[in-house]
Write a protein that holds these residues in place. Structure first.
Motif, mmCIF file in Angstrom:
data_model
loop_
_atom_site.group_PDB
_atom_site.id
_atom_site.type_symbol
_atom_site.label_atom_id
_atom_site.label_comp_id
_atom_site.label_asym_id
_atom_site.label_seq_id
_atom_site.Cartn_x
_atom_site.Cartn_y
_atom_site.Cartn_z
ATOM 1 N N HIS A 48 0.835 -1.207 0.000
ATOM 2 C CA HIS A 48 0.000 0.000 0.000
ATOM 3 C C HIS A 48 0.866 1.253 0.000
ATOM 4 O O HIS A 48 1.630 1.474 0.934
ATOM 5 N N HIS B 178 -4.583 -0.417 6.015
ATOM 6 C CA HIS B 178 -4.481 0.065 7.404
ATOM 7 C C HIS B 178 -5.123 -0.882 8.420
ATOM 8 O O HIS B 178 -4.426 -1.450 9.239
ATOM 9 N N HIS C 22 1.304 5.500 -2.036
ATOM 10 C CA HIS C 22 0.887 6.553 -2.967
ATOM 11 C C HIS C 22 2.208 7.133 -3.466
ATOM 12 O O HIS C 22 2.709 8.112 -2.902
ATOM 13 N N ASP D 298 2.687 2.953 2.959
ATOM 14 C CA ASP D 298 1.827 4.118 2.746
ATOM 15 C C ASP D 298 2.678 5.165 1.999
ATOM 16 O O ASP D 298 3.819 4.927 1.652
ATOM 17 N N HIS E 194 -8.743 2.381 1.686
ATOM 18 C CA HIS E 194 -8.347 2.606 3.085
ATOM 19 C C HIS E 194 -9.536 2.219 3.964
ATOM 20 O O HIS E 194 -10.667 2.598 3.656
HETATM 21 ZN ZN ZN Z 1 -2.748 5.405 2.139
#
Ligand code: ZN
Length: 435
Positions: A68, A254, A70, A305, A217
């Motif tokens: 996960h 998460h 970005h 993340d 998420h």
């Molecule tokens: Zn995220």
């Protein structure tokens, strides 16, 4: 069976079912796949004509999976730290993101991909806006990826004027990237608190229509749970269940505010989860109950993340953080041992990306692997190679990164990007934030 290249090294961590570690090992590769693993002296006799790459004092292991992230948020690495999640998003991150261009998104992605390749990540699951820029970066730089255009209920966004335009964008990506050997699309609504039930149902239908995976998420903070209870009368996972989002192609990121009842719903839906320890610690979101999830048999990957909330894309560091977090949280040093977090970062990542051909080094698996040099003082002596990788490595030891049989990095040289040029280009991020 043919073999093009035979890699040899002092150690090989297979991550097979038995978690075998081979000493004086060899890895035989043909095209994009692994032919076999074994002892170097045996495989050298079997494949006398193969190209030889002798890594010497090193460990070969499966490529790490960043389940996960970005990636384009490398543009905002260090731009805003030490703030609460909602303030961080509303005051600092969202205003900058409103000024993004496809070129900037691609630049940020390339920079993160370079960091991941450099630190031993071979596959990742990404969600962001203007994601076609990330598709291009992943394609050209040779990484394996699941990529999704993130969507919230707030239109117009920088990527779409309205929900119809968003759907068109997802359909266009599906058409452009169908049958790609390494890249797959996911439909990825941002979170329950930035969407409506109607939008979430639409996203699920869009995933089915386009043959895409589904990710979101979920249960990131207690605050999210309180909001969900107030708005919908259900905890976040139960809310997703009611909307029909708990399907076998789904991955939820998460999973911090999770009870056993939530974990069991995820198991019933055969969904995967992703643990993001550094981001959860930095944003003080809480501690994900990984034992509860794993005991309920929820497949669990590990992810960094985005670089703005971590601030690295380094999965070796993430494994270390994951293990230490659960030990201190439970005041129990037996929690989250090295082997468990390595499994999350490899086999668990494969499940989170819904890609069964990665995660271990075994015959027939994809040739996605890395090597870490054991020359550095922090890597000696080697009593237990898995412990060394999880607790002692920094990422700087990575000397080889291979995806689909193709060497993307070796001994300081990136083969699929002009890193010195990229290093100059990333300075544009400073001008953009000040615009
Ligand atoms: Zn995220």
């Amino acid at each position: 069976m043919e073999c093009d290249t035979l890699y040899t090294a002092d150690y090989l961590i297979t991550q097979n079912d038995a978690r075998d570690v081979i000493q004086d090992a060899a890895l035989a590769v043909a095209g994009d796949s692994i032919v076999c693993t074994g002892h170097a002296d045996v495989l050298e006799v079997l494949y006398p004509d193969a190209r030889r790459v002798d890594l010497g004092r090193a460990v070969l292991m499966p490529g790490l999976v960043n389940a996960h992230t970005h990636v384009s948020m490398s543009l905002l690495r260090g731009y805003s730290d030490d703030k609460a999640l909602q303030d961080w998003l509303q005051q600092d991150i969202f205003p900058q993101e409103a000024k993004l261009t496809p070129e900037l998104v691609e630049l940020g992605a390339r920079f993160s991909l370079a960091e991941m390749i450099r630190t031993g990540t071979t596959a990742f699951y990404d969600m962001y806006m203007l994601e076609d820029s990330v598709f291009r970066a992943a394609d050209e730089m040779g990484m394996r990826a699941v990529l999704g255009e993130s969507v919230t209920n707030f239109f117009p966004s920088i990527a779409a004027a309205n929900v119809e335009e968003y759907c068109d964008r997802v359909r266009r990506y599906a058409e452009e990237w169908k049958d790609h050997p390494r890249i797959r699309q996911a439909v990825v609504p941002h979170a329950p608190y930035t969407t409506t039930p109607e939008l979430l149902r639409l996203c699920r239908e869009l995933a089915d229509e386009t043959g895409s995976l589904f990710g979101m998420h979920l249960a990131e903070t207690r605050h999210e749970t309180e909001q969900c209870l107030k708005d919908h009368g259900l905890r976040p996972v139960a809310y997703c269940e009611k909307l029909g989002l708990l399907q076998p192609d789904a991955t939820f990121f998460h999973l911090v505010d999770i009870r056993e009842e939530d974990a069991l719903l995820l198991t019933d839906g055969r969904c995967a989860g992703v643990h993001n320890p550094a981001s959860n610690m930095k944003l003080a979101s809480g501690v994900s109950p990984v034992d509860t999830l794993l005991n309920a048999r929820v497949p669990l990957g590990l992810g960094t993340d985005g670089p703005a909330s971590n601030n690295a894309q380094n999965m070796l560091r993430e494994m270390y953080v994951a293990s230490l977090l659960h030990k201190v949280h439970h005041l129990d040093p037996t929690k989250s041992p090295a082997q468990q977090v390595l499994t999350m970062a490899t086999r668990g990542g494969a499940e989170a990306l819904h890609e069964p051909r990665i995660g271990s080094l075994e015959p027939g698996m994809k040739a996605d692997f890395i090597a870490l040099s054991l020359d550095a003082p922090n890597m000696q002596p080697v009593h237990n190679i898995v412990s060394q990788v999880v607790f002692s490595s920094t990422g700087a030891e990575v000397c080889l990164t291979v995806v689909d049989g193709r060497e993307l990095y070796r001994d300081g040289i990136f083969t699929t990007c002009d890193y010195p040029a990229l290093l100059e280009e990333i300075q544009q991020a400073l001008a953009w934030t000040r615009r």
